[in-house]
Design a protein around this motif. Structure first.
Motif, short mmCIF file in Angstrom:
data_model
loop_
_atom_site.label_atom_id
_atom_site.label_comp_id
_atom_site.label_asym_id
_atom_site.label_seq_id
_atom_site.Cartn_x
_atom_site.Cartn_y
_atom_site.Cartn_z
N SER B 114 50.87 27.37 -2.46
CA SER B 114 49.91 27.40 -1.36
C SER B 114 50.41 26.60 -0.18
CB SER B 114 48.57 26.83 -1.82
OG SER B 114 48.52 25.45 -1.53
N GLY B 115 50.10 27.09 1.00
CA GLY B 115 50.54 26.43 2.22
C GLY B 115 50.05 25.00 2.33
N ASN B 116 49.05 24.68 1.55
CA ASN B 116 48.49 23.32 1.53
C ASN B 116 49.55 22.25 1.38
OD1 ASN B 116 45.89 23.86 1.81
ND2 ASN B 116 45.26 23.44 -0.30
N LEU B 117 50.37 22.47 0.38
CA LEU B 117 51.38 21.48 0.05
C LEU B 117 52.25 21.19 1.26
CD1 LEU B 117 52.90 19.72 -1.92
CD2 LEU B 117 54.17 21.72 -2.67
N GLU B 118 52.71 22.27 1.87
CA GLU B 118 53.58 22.10 3.02
C GLU B 118 52.88 21.34 4.15
OE1 GLU B 118 56.66 25.08 4.06
OE2 GLU B 118 55.27 25.54 5.67
N GLN B 119 51.64 21.75 4.40
CA GLN B 119 50.90 21.10 5.47
C GLN B 119 50.64 19.63 5.16
OE1 GLN B 119 47.41 23.53 6.38
NE2 GLN B 119 48.74 25.33 6.20
N ARG B 120 50.33 19.37 3.90
CA ARG B 120 50.06 17.98 3.53
C ARG B 120 51.32 17.14 3.73
NH1 ARG B 120 48.50 18.63 -1.38
NH2 ARG B 120 50.07 17.52 -2.56
N ILE B 121 52.44 17.67 3.30
CA ILE B 121 53.70 16.95 3.45
C ILE B 121 54.02 16.70 4.91
CG2 ILE B 121 56.19 17.24 3.21
CD1 ILE B 121 55.64 18.40 0.43
N ALA B 122 53.82 17.74 5.72
CA ALA B 122 54.09 17.61 7.15
C ALA B 122 53.22 16.49 7.73
CB ALA B 122 53.80 18.92 7.86
N ARG B 123 51.94 16.53 7.40
CA ARG B 123 51.00 15.56 7.96
C ARG B 123 51.35 14.15 7.51
NH1 ARG B 123 46.51 16.59 5.40
NH2 ARG B 123 46.72 18.79 6.00
N GLU B 124 51.56 14.01 6.21
CA GLU B 124 51.83 12.68 5.66
C GLU B 124 53.02 11.99 6.32
OE1 GLU B 124 52.32 12.94 1.46
OE2 GLU B 124 50.20 13.40 1.09
N HIS B 125 53.98 12.76 6.73
CA HIS B 125 55.20 12.16 7.26
C HIS B 125 55.35 12.36 8.76
CE1 HIS B 125 56.47 11.28 3.19
NE2 HIS B 125 56.05 12.49 2.86
N GLY B 126 54.33 12.94 9.37
CA GLY B 126 54.37 13.11 10.81
C GLY B 126 55.37 14.15 11.29
N PHE B 127 55.80 15.00 10.41
CA PHE B 127 56.75 16.04 10.82
C PHE B 127 56.00 17.23 11.40
CE2 PHE B 127 61.21 15.62 9.10
CZ PHE B 127 61.15 14.24 8.89
N ALA B 128 56.65 17.96 12.30
CA ALA B 128 56.05 19.17 12.86
C ALA B 128 56.91 20.37 12.51
CB ALA B 128 55.95 19.03 14.38
N ASP B 129 56.30 21.53 12.60
CA ASP B 129 57.08 22.75 12.48
C ASP B 129 57.83 22.81 11.16
OD1 ASP B 129 58.07 25.11 13.36
OD2 ASP B 129 59.67 24.25 14.58
N VAL B 130 57.11 22.51 10.09
CA VAL B 130 57.77 22.40 8.78
C VAL B 130 57.87 23.74 8.07
CG1 VAL B 130 57.57 21.44 6.47
CG2 VAL B 130 57.15 19.99 8.45
N SER B 131 59.04 24.01 7.57
CA SER B 131 59.28 25.21 6.77
C SER B 131 59.93 24.75 5.47
CB SER B 131 60.23 26.14 7.51
OG SER B 131 61.46 25.50 7.72
N HIS B 132 60.19 25.69 4.60
CA HIS B 132 60.85 25.28 3.36
C HIS B 132 61.79 26.35 2.85
CE1 HIS B 132 57.30 27.49 1.85
NE2 HIS B 132 58.16 27.93 0.94
N ARG B 133 62.63 25.93 1.96
CA ARG B 133 63.57 26.81 1.31
C ARG B 133 63.35 26.60 -0.19
NH1 ARG B 133 68.13 28.00 3.56
NH2 ARG B 133 68.48 26.11 4.78
N LEU B 134 63.09 27.69 -0.90
CA LEU B 134 62.77 27.57 -2.33
C LEU B 134 63.45 28.68 -3.10
CD1 LEU B 134 61.02 26.66 -4.79
CD2 LEU B 134 59.19 28.09 -3.87
N GLU B 135 64.23 28.32 -4.08
CA GLU B 135 64.85 29.34 -4.93
C GLU B 135 64.71 28.91 -6.39
OE1 GLU B 135 65.60 32.00 -3.41
OE2 GLU B 135 66.08 31.40 -1.36
N PHE B 136 64.53 29.91 -7.24
CA PHE B 136 64.39 29.64 -8.67
C PHE B 136 65.67 30.06 -9.40
CE2 PHE B 136 60.20 30.26 -6.95
CZ PHE B 136 59.44 29.26 -7.55
N PHE B 137 65.99 29.33 -10.45
CA PHE B 137 67.17 29.65 -11.24
C PHE B 137 66.79 29.66 -12.72
CE2 PHE B 137 68.27 27.53 -7.35
CZ PHE B 137 69.24 28.36 -6.83
N GLY B 138 67.38 30.57 -13.47
CA GLY B 138 67.05 30.63 -14.89
C GLY B 138 67.98 31.58 -15.59
N LEU B 139 67.59 31.98 -16.81
CA LEU B 139 68.39 32.94 -17.56
C LEU B 139 67.65 34.26 -17.62
CD1 LEU B 139 69.74 30.81 -20.54
CD2 LEU B 139 71.00 31.70 -18.55
#
Lengths: 146, 146
Positions: B114-139
């Motif tokens: 959920s976008g919540n996490l990203e927004q919370r992280i941005a807010r907590e650290h005063g960052f703006a325009d936050v995006s993310h990169r996420l990849e999963f690895f497995g078998l």
DNA sequence: TTCTATTTGCAAATCATTTGCAATAAGGGG
DNA sequence: CCCCTTATTGCAAATGATTTGCAAATAGAA
């Protein structure tokens, strides 16, 4: 201490861990551990090498060794250069970073999304042993005023 | 159709988009778009080049151009080689991948935390325009039987 | 068709990382 | 404490992805 808990382990602890893995305690390896120990953000091989007096190839070789024995963790910020952080004794090092797109300032992020998502994805696609890599990018407070 | 909805856009649409950006419609650029159009998984520059008859440098240059004009998206699976996917017209291309650690099979993942996490992280650290990169690895299913 | 700014091909340059090999050092055994 | 074997280092050269300089080719406007 809302930030990432960093292992303030001393050098003898570290060399003891090296010894456990039946590896020789060499000068360069101790130096690399010392450098990593006093940083709480991931460093590139080149940055580590800059604070040392040994060959860059040795730094790469040592980092690979330390990674294999789970003493350091490799991070990838997508800029084509690996970064390394020291791991605590029983720390799998799972955490993420918030990196400034402008000045590359790094903030350690302890939080993560619920394991649910990962498990659901694994199940849905029949994958096993699923892990993930997650990094955040944005503009740090300083760089927003530009 | 549970998979990532891939833009089945035709070539003229693509060249029209190129034209919009006041770029020349050259042979290599069209060829690259054709190759990307018929794949629904990210390809490396080398893979694209393998299906073409133009210089590898041209592939890299074209991909960079196409990325700048948001026609392709670059992904990073942490193996030191960039991969590229075609983007739809109004698609920001935000999605993730599940990659097999053994055979490198790639599955497209539409879901995200959920976008919540990203927004919370941005807010907590005063960052703006936050995006993310996420990849999963497995078998993947096939590689689990090994 | 002509003209000019882009774009291409080719070769060489970069950058991060790895590797071959001879010289050197770590740590066990005497 | 010295010796010996083996792991490790330094150095240089190799690798692999990606970029760049430059002259030759070409897309698109006039």
């Amino acid at each position: 201490m809302a930030t990432h808990t960093h292992p303030r382990q001393n050098l003898s602890d570290l060399t003891a861990r090296l010894r456990q893995h039946a590896q020789r305690i060499t000068g360069p390896r101790q130096l690399i551990l010392e450098v990593l120990r006093r940083e709480d953000h991931p460093l590139t091989a080149r940055q580590i090498h800059g604070q040392l007096d040994c060959d860059l190839a040795t730094v790469y070789r040592s980092l690979r060794l330390l990674e294999e024995m789970a003493m350091v963790k490799r991070f990838d910020f997508g800029d084509g250069t690996a970064r390394f952080e020291l791991l605590g004794q029983n720390d799998d090092g799972h955490h993420h970073h918030l990196v400034c797109r402008e000045c590359s300032t790094v903030v350690e992020i302890g939080e993560c999304f619920s394991g649910n998502l990962e498990q659901r994805i694994a199940r849905e696609h029949g994958f096993a042993d699923v892990s993930h890599r997650l990094e955040f990018f944005g503009l740090c407070p300083d760089c927003q005023t530009t």
